[in-house]
Scaffold this motif. Structure first.
Motif, mmCIF file in Angstrom:
data_model
loop_
_atom_site.group_PDB
_atom_site.id
_atom_site.type_symbol
_atom_site.label_atom_id
_atom_site.label_comp_id
_atom_site.label_asym_id
_atom_site.label_seq_id
_atom_site.Cartn_x
_atom_site.Cartn_y
_atom_site.Cartn_z
ATOM 1 N N ASN A 131 0.656 -1.255 -0.215
ATOM 2 C CA ASN A 131 -0.075 0.155 -0.014
ATOM 3 C C ASN A 131 0.926 1.192 0.136
ATOM 4 N N ILE A 132 2.005 1.511 0.783
ATOM 5 C CA ILE A 132 2.847 2.359 0.994
ATOM 6 C C ILE A 132 3.330 2.926 -0.481
ATOM 7 N N GLU A 133 3.780 2.024 -1.174
ATOM 8 C CA GLU A 133 4.357 2.201 -2.559
ATOM 9 C C GLU A 133 3.461 2.938 -3.527
ATOM 10 N N VAL A 134 1.891 2.380 -3.381
ATOM 11 C CA VAL A 134 0.921 2.896 -4.005
ATOM 12 C C VAL A 134 0.914 4.375 -3.870
ATOM 13 N N ILE A 135 0.577 4.755 -2.649
ATOM 14 C CA ILE A 135 0.438 5.928 -1.962
ATOM 15 C C ILE A 135 1.349 7.062 -2.381
ATOM 16 N N GLU A 136 2.683 6.387 -2.528
ATOM 17 C CA GLU A 136 3.759 7.224 -2.826
ATOM 18 C C GLU A 136 3.824 7.640 -4.144
ATOM 19 N N LYS A 137 2.983 7.233 -4.926
ATOM 20 C CA LYS A 137 2.722 7.903 -6.500
ATOM 21 C C LYS A 137 1.894 9.003 -6.415
ATOM 22 N N HIS A 138 1.174 9.261 -5.192
ATOM 23 C CA HIS A 138 0.158 10.405 -5.434
ATOM 24 C C HIS A 138 0.712 11.477 -4.410
ATOM 25 N N VAL A 139 1.128 11.200 -3.315
ATOM 26 C CA VAL A 139 1.637 12.353 -2.256
ATOM 27 C C VAL A 139 3.218 12.179 -1.809
ATOM 28 N N GLY A 140 3.699 12.924 -1.102
ATOM 29 C CA GLY A 140 5.247 12.924 -0.746
ATOM 30 C C GLY A 140 4.937 12.011 0.607
ATOM 31 N N ARG A 141 6.125 11.557 1.063
ATOM 32 C CA ARG A 141 6.238 10.576 2.146
ATOM 33 C C ARG A 141 5.970 11.430 3.275
ATOM 34 N N ASP A 142 6.011 12.664 3.344
ATOM 35 C CA ASP A 142 5.819 13.368 4.765
ATOM 36 C C ASP A 142 4.100 13.440 5.051
ATOM 37 N N GLN A 143 3.509 13.161 4.075
ATOM 38 C CA GLN A 143 1.969 13.259 4.301
ATOM 39 C C GLN A 143 1.430 11.780 4.385
ATOM 40 N N ILE A 144 2.269 11.023 4.560
ATOM 41 C CA ILE A 144 1.911 9.333 4.612
ATOM 42 C C ILE A 144 1.938 8.885 6.038
ATOM 43 N N LEU A 145 1.017 8.395 6.792
ATOM 44 C CA LEU A 145 1.120 7.451 7.994
ATOM 45 C C LEU A 145 0.476 6.123 7.736
ATOM 46 N N ALA A 146 1.289 5.232 7.973
ATOM 47 C CA ALA A 146 0.973 3.618 7.746
ATOM 48 C C ALA A 146 0.726 2.955 9.020
ATOM 49 N N GLY A 147 -0.464 2.206 8.797
ATOM 50 C CA GLY A 147 -0.760 1.599 10.122
ATOM 51 C C GLY A 147 -1.337 0.315 9.995
ATOM 52 N N VAL A 148 -1.784 -0.434 11.298
ATOM 53 C CA VAL A 148 -2.519 -1.644 11.131
ATOM 54 C C VAL A 148 -3.436 -1.589 12.142
ATOM 55 N N THR A 149 -4.439 -2.424 12.107
ATOM 56 C CA THR A 149 -5.596 -2.183 13.119
ATOM 57 C C THR A 149 -6.205 -3.527 13.291
ATOM 58 N N LEU A 150 -6.788 -3.968 14.505
ATOM 59 C CA LEU A 150 -7.429 -4.948 14.943
ATOM 60 C C LEU A 150 -8.660 -4.653 15.117
ATOM 61 N N TRP A 151 -9.203 -3.721 14.752
ATOM 62 C CA TRP A 151 -10.827 -3.315 14.993
ATOM 63 C C TRP A 151 -11.370 -4.217 13.733
ATOM 64 N N THR A 152 -12.725 -4.674 14.087
ATOM 65 C CA THR A 152 -13.247 -5.514 13.164
ATOM 66 C C THR A 152 -14.716 -4.868 12.979
ATOM 67 N N SER A 153 -15.382 -5.634 11.897
ATOM 68 C CA SER A 153 -16.837 -5.144 11.613
ATOM 69 C C SER A 153 -17.192 -5.968 10.450
ATOM 70 N N SER A 154 -18.575 -6.393 10.409
ATOM 71 C CA SER A 154 -19.284 -6.945 9.299
ATOM 72 C C SER A 154 -20.395 -6.141 8.591
ATOM 73 N N LEU A 155 -20.169 -6.300 7.168
ATOM 74 C CA LEU A 155 -20.946 -5.444 6.588
ATOM 75 C C LEU A 155 -22.433 -6.424 6.198
ATOM 76 N N VAL A 156 -23.492 -6.631 6.669
ATOM 77 C CA VAL A 156 -24.264 -7.541 6.412
ATOM 78 C C VAL A 156 -25.332 -7.365 5.189
ATOM 79 N N LYS A 157 -25.440 -6.053 5.137
ATOM 80 C CA LYS A 157 -26.383 -5.646 3.815
ATOM 81 C C LYS A 157 -25.949 -4.328 3.631
#
Length: 317
Positions: free
Chosen positions: A108-134
């Motif tokens: 993902n980071i490599e894709v975002i770097e095509k659009h903005v500078g590195r100083d605008q990018i924050l990379a993260g991971v999350t363990l929040w979950t959710s289900s879209l049922v409809k």
């Protein structure tokens, strides 16, 4: 803070509601017409565990319709669609806008770097979950957390403060790549195996060989990681997997890949198990389990899409 969430599906909706409740100005961005129509007409329905449904009204638009300037854009678009999403919302990204990517998978980071500078990018991971049922309705369980890091020299403190106002349990890390690979290891176990075993996370854990299957996958990922200078902490991942099995955490959750398959969508398998198998081929590292799982998920994608197409034809007749 003015926040846009690009990819306002299951997880994006959950984070959006929490951020709006904390007083932030939130706009959802998504490409699913039925989901957009449902939310804009009747609001977003959220059912948390066995509690009564609640309605939330968060504005949501398509990527080509969004306007204005935003302090933060949270990217939850799946990796195969990320480049297109960033192109479509380019008009709302200023030099002051920070982009926080929480999407699963690698690259993902490599894709975002095509659009903005590195100083605008924050990379993260999350363990929040959710289900879209409809369209317009999500089901949520347990709690979660977020780890993030500035890719360049961005000041992360205002972002962390804003997210924690919404009780998102954000922690700054100094090794986000390790955290991303850690999360990718978790997802490379739970996502495809939930599909192939037709199980939620808790049900997966009841299988007598569940952790043996996990170890086969993770041992290959560890070898691939070593070739890329990434130390993959298998005991740590196994500990997190065990914790996620509990109903009060994420045990009752069906991972996003399971949801994608059920909705006839293509999955992120090429950016999880498929990514590790690809790097393995390049580095002459055997990854038979990850390669097999990737091929099985692609087969499942085709089978389910054909089934849904036939169901649609029957309904129309």
């Amino acid at each position: 803070m003015k926040i846009a969430i690009a990819g306002f599906g299951a997880l994006g909706s959950r984070l959006g509601v929490k951020l709006q409740h904390a007083g932030h100005e939130v706009t959802g961005i998504d490409g699913w017409p039925a989901h957009i129509a449902a939310i804009n007409t009747d609001g977003l329905t959220v059912i948390h565990e066995d509690q009564a449904p609640k309605k939330y009204f968060v504005p949501i638009v398509t990527p080509t319709e969004v306007t204005g300037e935003y302090d933060l854009i949270i990217l939850l678009t799946k990796t195969p669609q990320l480049d297109r999403m960033l192109s479509d919302i380019a008009n709302i990204i200023t030099q002051k806008t920070k982009l926080l990517v929480l999407s699963n998978g690698l690259g993902n980071i490599e894709v975002i770097e095509k659009h903005v500078g590195r100083d605008q990018i924050l990379a993260g991971v999350t363990l929040w979950t959710s289900s879209l049922v409809k369209p317009g309705e999500i089901h949520t369980t347990g709690t979660g957390s977020i780890k993030l890091q500035a890719v360049g020299n961005a000041d992360v403190n205002p972002i962390v403060e804003a997210l924690n106002q919404a009780n998102l349990n954000v922690e700054v890390t100094d090794d986000v790549l390790k955290a991303i690979w850690h999360k990718a290891g978790i997802n490379s176990v739970l996502n495809p195996l939930s599909v192939l075993l037709d199980a939620n996370i808790l049900e997966f854990g009841t299988a007598g060989n569940a952790m043996d299957l996990a170890l086969h996958i993770l041992n290959e990922i560890q070898k691939v990681g070593a070739s890329q200078g990434i130390k993959v902490d298998i005991p740590g991942i196994m500990s997190d997997l065990t914790n996620l099995l509990a109903p009060e955490n994420a045990g009752n959750h069906y991972p996003s890949m399971y949801q994608d398959i059920q909705n006839g969508k293509y999955t992120e398998i090429d950016f999880l198990n498929g990514y590790f198998a690809k790097i393995g081929r390049q580095e002459n590292i055997d990854t038979p389990f990850n390669a097999l799982i990737t091929n099985l998920i692609h087969a499942k994608e085709d089978i389910e899409r054909v089934k849904l197409a036939k169901q649609k034809e029957t309904f129309e007749i």
